[in-house]
Design an enzyme around this catalytic site. Structure first.
Site, PDB file in Angstrom:
ATOM      1  N   PRO A 163    -113.803  27.199-108.408  1.00 28.91           N
ATOM      2  CA  PRO A 163    -114.357  27.460-109.525  1.00 28.91           C
ATOM      3  C   PRO A 163    -115.171  28.634-109.389  1.00 28.91           C
ATOM      4  O   PRO A 163    -116.016  28.642-108.639  1.00 28.91           O
ATOM      5  CB  PRO A 163    -115.003  26.185-110.164  1.00 28.91           C
ATOM      6  CG  PRO A 163    -114.530  25.207-109.010  1.00 28.91           C
ATOM      7  CD  PRO A 163    -114.135  25.716-107.940  1.00 28.91           C
ATOM      8  N   HIS A 164    -115.387  29.358-110.432  1.00 34.52           N
ATOM      9  CA  HIS A 164    -116.378  30.656-110.509  1.00 34.52           C
ATOM     10  C   HIS A 164    -116.500  30.878-111.834  1.00 34.52           C
ATOM     11  O   HIS A 164    -115.824  30.339-112.841  1.00 34.52           O
ATOM     12  CB  HIS A 164    -115.820  31.823-109.692  1.00 34.52           C
ATOM     13  CG  HIS A 164    -114.437  32.109-109.924  1.00 34.52           C
ATOM     14  ND1 HIS A 164    -113.315  31.821-109.515  1.00 34.52           N
ATOM     15  CD2 HIS A 164    -113.928  33.011-111.081  1.00 34.52           C
ATOM     16  CE1 HIS A 164    -112.184  32.311-110.094  1.00 34.52           C
ATOM     17  NE2 HIS A 164    -112.584  33.055-111.253  1.00 34.52           N
ATOM     18  N   PRO A 165    -117.685  31.575-112.209  1.00 39.51           N
ATOM     19  CA  PRO A 165    -118.135  32.043-113.446  1.00 39.51           C
ATOM     20  C   PRO A 165    -117.072  32.874-114.091  1.00 39.51           C
ATOM     21  O   PRO A 165    -116.115  33.556-113.448  1.00 39.51           O
ATOM     22  CB  PRO A 165    -119.170  32.686-113.413  1.00 39.51           C
ATOM     23  CG  PRO A 165    -119.927  32.104-112.171  1.00 39.51           C
ATOM     24  CD  PRO A 165    -118.761  32.001-111.317  1.00 39.51           C
TER      25      PRO A 165
END
Lengths: 224, 585
Positions: A135-137
């Site tokens: 996950p990442h922004p």
């Protein structure tokens, strides 16, 4: 009066010396002739350049290579175990709680992070298969951490992330980077790290913090 | 392919080229002829407006002179200025400001468009201001009216912007020529001050407009020379003295310009309605006029006295007159009264010259010098040159209104010295200064003018490739194979709202990294800090954004939606073409 030579005037205005000489010949640039050599008054020249909108040299978004280190990023992001939750949303709440916080982070850091992680997940799953998600922004942004951070989160029980292979996810690598270049380098490192079946089996066994960090250090010996 | 053939056989190519040039030349000669015919009509119409205003104001002045020793006369300029301001600002909602700067702006930037009500609005308002005693001239308002007449006639004939701007200039030439009975002055003023362009299309019809307007005014008003004078002769010593007079005129011009700006700013800060400000200015002018009636109105009576040599003024008296006239003009114009600077310039110039001549006599009592009246004449040219930055207009005006070619040498010297001095301190004239400050002065054919007239929509590269935030690297690689560019616009897939750009340089190292194909989204490599260009923006402001951002291509946005990318290379290519089209051979 600060005086400038033709050579440094050319550098200052980001044009060739030939151009400077042509401008002198055409009488468009304010020059003085001193002992057979042309000189410029620096302040006058700068004013002239501003007036004519002639720019000073500046590189065109040169992708400056940032030296990133996955080892340091994981140290900063931390390795966390037994994350509870039955959906990505619930897990991200924990993630936002557990990530490292420096006083420079904005007070709404947790909410913002949570929202943007969910938004990104809604676009396409970050589950890359084999029970692993990265996950990442949604967009790169400066979180105020100073350097890239990667938090490793082992889940209490596998959770469905709608990954491409449909396999429930058991470990998350959450990436927080300020720049596009940093994000890409970090993403590339993490996905290479977890790409091999051996590493996946190793991660399933929930290695200890020191052990995992050692393994990362060995995987990218050129990172400091 | 045909092109290739032509260059293979150079003889044929040159023949064709010569033919094309002849054809274009004939077209432009025909255009000059058509415009010259139109200029007759424009000149006549503006001549009518000049004659009407001129006679109306003089009727009123006759009446006022009879009452100049009554105390209540003090209030008349106040009432006139207030009414004039109410009329302009309340009734017509006119925001065109001073007339002549608006003419200049319109003829270069605005495609010659002017509000049609300018044909009469400035005539009426200046009639009220000046007729009631305000210290200003009628020439500026008449020029404005003439310009508006030209612009309106062009609109009636549905002429293009270029021709409309030219007709505006012809109208100004006619109006100025008619009011001064001075065809050369009208021509030169239109070319030097308004159009700023010397070409067949501007010069020939402008002359004809001035001729027809002047002849009309001569038929109606008679061929009067405004300021008759005796024959003057200037010795060499006088010519040297003219250098000094020129510098003095230049300094007075600078004081006039700065004083006017100061007065304008001071009145603008008064917390009362616009018309009250004009009224307050008018009241002060009325009080000055009660002390010295000759500072009121356009002041041409005073000029006649200076030139005729029957002025009663001593050196001190002239100094006082110049001072009071100076103050009265600044108060009238700076408070929002309506009128022009032509007449005050002439009055102040003649006063300055007359005083200077008296001073010369006092200092060099034994030498044979030109009379103070002669110096008064050339002083007028000095002030016009200095205040309007128009030396030719100043010279020709004095030549024509005094019918005295014997003055040409001193006139030239004074006009040049005055303009030189004033130009040293002031970048722009009383007309162009505010335009320069607003970045709205660009002469036709100049770099800025070209860029300002090009619209961003013309410069957009029609974009077939756009990315969306949710695209994965794998999808991008497929698109990339067909693309020719390094910067990719990213828009919302439904609304086409602008989101940012993706640089190929960022992604290049990972293009063949298949492990990232299904994890890296376009959104995560998005740059949103790029400035955007609004579709309505001109090429000039686009260039400024390219300069400040150092980008090679920038997005053009219309109502939040992405229109396409504009690249620096397209911009400069089009600019080059524009230069070729607009630059005469």
């Amino acid at each position: 009066m600060e005086q400038v030579s033709v050579k440094s005037a050319a550098e200052l205005l980001n044009v060739s010396e030939k151009t400077i000489y042509r401008w002198i010949r055409q009488g468009v640039i304010p020059a003085i002739k001193l002992q057979g050599q042309y000189r410029f008054d620096q302040r006058e020249l700068e004013g002239w350049a501003r007036h004519n909108r002639i720019g000073s040299p500046m590189s065109v978004i040169e992708g400056q290579e940032e030296a990133v280190s996955l080892y340091r990023a994981v140290q900063l992001g931390g390795i966390h175990y037994k994350i509870e939750g039955d959906s990505p949303g619930e897990i991200f709440t924990q993630v936002a709680e557990l990530l490292p916080f420096s006083p420079r982070l904005s007070p709404t850091f947790k909410e913002t992070l949570h929202t943007t992680l969910i938004e990104r997940e809604a676009l396409v799953s970050t589950g890359i298969g084999g029970g692993i998600a990265l996950p990442h922004p949604r967009h790169p942004r400066d979180w105020g951490l100073g350097e890239p951070a990667v938090g490793v989160f082992f889940l209490d029980h596998p959770v469905d992330f709608h990954a491409i292979d449909g396999e429930p996810v058991f470990v998350l690598f959450v990436l927080l980077c300020a720049t596009v270049a940093g994000h890409l380098q970090m993403l590339s490192r993490v996905s290479h790290l977890v790409n091999s079946p051996q590493t996946r089996a190793y991660l399933r066994a929930q290695p200890s913090r020191t052990d995992l960090l050692e393994r990362i250090r060995h995987a990218f010996p050129q990172d400091v | 392919m045909r092109f290739r053939k032509m260059s293979d056989r150079p003889a044929v190519g040159m023949e064709a080229q010569r033919g094309a040039r002849r054809m274009i030349h004939r077209t432009s000669a025909r255009e000059a002829a058509v415009l010259t015919v139109l200029a007759v009509g424009v000149g006549l119409a503006s001549g009518v407006s000049a004659v009407v205003l001129e006679s109306a104001v003089h009727q009123v002045m006759q009446v006022m002179v009879a009452f100049q020793d009554r105390l209540w006369i003090v209030a008349v300029p106040a009432a006139g200025a207030a009414l004039s301001s109410l009329f302009l600002h309340r009734l017509l909602k006119d925001t065109a400001g001073h007339g002549v700067p608006e003419l200049i702006r319109s003829s270069t930037f605005g495609g010659g468009a002017l509000r049609p009500d300018l044909i009469y609005s400035r005539l009426l308002s200046s009639f009220l201001t000046v007729g009631s005693g305000g210290s200003a001239g009628l020439e500026g308002p008449i020029a404005t009216s003439g310009g508006a007449i030209g612009s309106t006639i062009a609109r009636l004939f549905r002429l293009n912007e270029r021709r409309r701007s030219l007709l505006l200039g012809y109208g100004v030439a006619g109006a100025v020529a008619a009011i001064f009975n001075a065809p050369l002055t009208g021509t030169v003023f239109a070319l030097e001050v308004i159009l700023g362009e010397w070409s067949a299309l501007s010069i020939l019809p402008t002359i004809i407009a001035a001729v027809s307007a002047t002849q009309f005014s001569r038929l109606v008003m008679g061929n009067k020379i405004a300021f008759l004078h005796h024959v003057f002769s200037f010795s060499t010593l006088d010519l040297f003295a003219c250098i000094v007079l020129g510098v003095a005129a230049g300094i007075l011009s600078v004081l006039f310009q700065r004083g006017l700006r100061f007065t304008e700013r001071s009145f603008a800060t008064l917390p009362v309605p616009v018309w009250l400000r004009a009224g307050a200015g008018g009241l002060l002018v009325g009080m000055l006029g009660f002390q010295m009636p000759s500072v009121l109105h356009d002041g041409y009576l005073a000029i006649q006295q200076f030139l005729g040599g029957f002025s009663q003024f001593t050196l001190l008296g002239v100094g006082l007159f110049v001072l009071l006239k100076f103050a009265a003009s600044l108060l009238t114009l700076g408070s929002g009264g309506s009128g022009g600077v032509f007449a005050p310039c002439l009055v102040l110039g003649s006063g300055l010259g007359y005083g200077f001549g008296q001073l010369m006599r006092a200092v060099f009592s034994t030498a044979s010098l030109a009379t103070p009246s002669a110096y008064a004449l050339v002083g007028m040219a000095g002030l016009v040159a200095g205040v309007m930055h128009a030396p030719l207009t100043g010279m020709f005006l004095v030549l024509e209104v005094t019918d005295g070619y014997d003055l040409i040498l001193p006139l030239m010297i004074v006009a040049v010295m005055a303009m030189l001095t004033s130009y040293f301190f002031e970048e722009g004239s009383v007309y162009t200064r505010e335009l320069i400050d607003r970045g709205e002065l660009a002469r036709r054919g100049s770099d800025q003018h070209l860029l300002q007239t090009m619209d961003s929509r013309e410069l957009v590269d029609k974009e077939d490739i756009v990315l969306h935030e949710s695209m994965l690297l794998g999808e991008f690689v497929e698109i990339f194979k067909k693309a020719k560019r390094n910067v990719f616009p990213v828009v919302d897939s439904q609304t086409r709202r602008w989101e940012g750009v993706v640089y190929l340089d960022d992604i290049r190292p990972y293009l063949f990294d298949a492990t990232l194909y299904s994890i890296m989204t376009i959104g995560s490599v998005l740059h949103t800090d790029l400035p955007t260009i609004d579709a309505g923006e001109s090429a000039l402001s686009a260039i400024q954004k390219f300069e400040s951002s150092r980008a090679w291509s920038l997005p053009v946005i219309e109502d939040g939606k992405f229109l396409g990318m504009m690249s620096k290379s397209t911009l400069f290519d089009r600019y080059r073409r524009e230069l070729i089209v607009h630059t005469p051979e």
